[in-house]
Design an enzyme around this catalytic site. Sequence first.
Site, short mmCIF file in Angstrom:
data_model
loop_
_atom_site.label_atom_id
_atom_site.label_comp_id
_atom_site.label_asym_id
_atom_site.label_seq_id
_atom_site.Cartn_x
_atom_site.Cartn_y
_atom_site.Cartn_z
N ASP A 156 0.82 -1.22 0.00
CA ASP A 156 0.00 0.00 0.00
C ASP A 156 0.85 1.27 0.00
O ASP A 156 2.01 1.26 0.41
CB ASP A 156 -0.92 -0.02 1.23
CG ASP A 156 -2.08 0.96 1.09
OD1 ASP A 156 -2.47 1.28 -0.05
OD2 ASP A 156 -2.59 1.41 2.13
N ASN A 167 -11.05 -2.89 -5.10
CA ASN A 167 -10.32 -1.91 -5.92
C ASN A 167 -10.98 -1.63 -7.28
O ASN A 167 -10.64 -0.67 -7.95
CB ASN A 167 -8.85 -2.33 -6.14
CG ASN A 167 -7.99 -2.18 -4.89
OD1 ASN A 167 -7.05 -2.96 -4.68
ND2 ASN A 167 -8.28 -1.19 -4.06
C1 IPE Z 1 -5.40 -2.72 0.00
O1 IPE Z 1 -5.11 -1.38 -0.20
C2 IPE Z 1 -5.36 -3.44 -1.30
C3 IPE Z 1 -4.05 -3.54 -1.95
C4 IPE Z 1 -2.91 -3.08 -1.48
C5 IPE Z 1 -4.04 -4.22 -3.21
P1 IPE Z 1 -6.28 -0.29 -0.35
O2 IPE Z 1 -5.61 1.01 -0.57
O3 IPE Z 1 -7.25 -0.73 -1.37
O4 IPE Z 1 -6.97 -0.37 1.07
P2 IPE Z 1 -7.88 0.68 1.84
O5 IPE Z 1 -8.94 1.15 0.89
O6 IPE Z 1 -6.98 1.81 2.26
O7 IPE Z 1 -8.41 -0.07 3.01
C1 IPE Z 2 -1.82 0.12 -3.34
O1 IPE Z 2 -1.56 1.48 -3.36
C2 IPE Z 2 -2.05 -0.45 -4.71
C3 IPE Z 2 -3.42 -0.86 -4.98
C4 IPE Z 2 -4.39 -0.85 -4.13
C5 IPE Z 2 -3.71 -1.31 -6.32
P1 IPE Z 2 -2.73 2.56 -3.36
O2 IPE Z 2 -3.11 2.84 -4.78
O3 IPE Z 2 -3.83 2.12 -2.49
O4 IPE Z 2 -1.99 3.80 -2.76
P2 IPE Z 2 -2.60 4.83 -1.73
O5 IPE Z 2 -3.08 4.07 -0.55
O6 IPE Z 2 -3.71 5.55 -2.44
O7 IPE Z 2 -1.45 5.73 -1.39
MG MG Z 3 -4.20 2.36 -0.52
#
Ligand code: IPE
Ligand code: IPE
Ligand code: MG
Length: 264
Positions: free
Chosen positions: A39, A87
Site C-alpha cells: 500500500d 479496488n
Molecule cells: C489494499 O489497499 C489493497 C491492496 C494493497 C491491493 P487499499 O488502498 O485498497 O486499502 P484501503 O482502501 O486503504 O483499506
Molecule cells: C496500493 O496502493 C495499490 C493498490 C491498491 C492497487 P494505493 O493505490 O492504495 O496507494 P494509496 O493508498 O492511495 O497511497
Molecule cells: Mg491504498
Amino acid sequence: MLKKLMKKLVGTKEVTTSKQSLAEIKQGPIPEHVAIIMDGNGRWAKQRGLPRTAGHQSGVESLKEIVECSAKIGIDYITAYTFSTENWKRPQKEVNFLMKLFQQVFEKELDRFNQQGVKVNIIGYKDRLPDSVRKMAEEVMEITADNQTITVNIALDYGGRAEIIEMAKGIAAKVKAEQLSLEEIDESQVAAELYTANQPDPALLIRPGGEERISNFLLWQIAYAELYFSQTCWPDFTAETFIEAIAEFQSRERRFGGLKKGRC
Ligand code: IPE
Ligand code: IPE
Ligand code: MG
C-alpha cells in the site's frame, strides 16, 4: 539509486543494513510465509507531484526486490496483495492502467521468474479479469509451476470474504456429494478449500503505507500472524526495510494462546 545499491549489497555476505545484517537474520527464525499489503503507491506518487500510476509502476520494482531478498533469506512463500475485490471501485482509468500493468509484468518478468526459481500462483476471482490478463496469468502459472526456490502468490481481484464464500461452497458441494460428513468439517478441511491450500499460514503480515488495517486480506490465514505496520510507502520499501521487518518478527514472542516459555 539507493535501491540499486542495496540490491548489490544484499548479494554479498558481509552486508550490514542499518539495523541487522542478512547473515544475522539468517541465525534467527525465518517466517516460512510472509504476506504483504503493498500500500501507499498513490501517496508516494502524490508526494512527488507524479500521477498515481507512477506509484504503481514503481511498486513493481519493490516487489521484485523483496522477492529476490526473500529467496536469499530462505522464505518459502510470499503473498502479495496487488488488487482487491474492492479496488474495482477506483476510477476506470486507474483500473485499466493496473490491468495493463499486471499483464506487462507477467509477460516481461517470466524469464526472471524461471531464472530465480519463482513459482507464481495467482489467487483471486480470475473470471472477472480482462481476457488478456487472465490468459497471461494462466500462462505464467503453468510455465513457472515446477519452480522450487520460492512461491509467490499474487492476490489479484482477491478478497478474504470472497475466498471464505468460495470455501463454504466447496465444502457444501462435498457434503452434498456425500464425500464429506458434517462431523468431518474441521480447520484442515477449511484450509484445504482456500486458495492457499497446502501452504503454511503467513507468520508475518507487513503493511507499508501508514494504514493499520487488514482491508479484506487473508482473513482466515492471518489468525496468528505477527502484524508489522510501517509508514514507508510501498515504492520506497527496500530489501533493507524488509530485513528490519523480519528482525522485528524475530524479536516477538509468539504464544498462540499459551503462556510465555518457562512460566508456571
Ligand atoms: C489494499 O489497499 C489493497 C491492496 C494493497 C491491493 P487499499 O488502498 O485498497 O486499502 P484501503 O482502501 O486503504 O483499506
Ligand atoms: C496500493 O496502493 C495499490 C493498490 C491498491 C492497487 P494505493 O493505490 O492504495 O496507494 P494509496 O493508498 O492511495 O497511497
Ligand atoms: Mg491504498
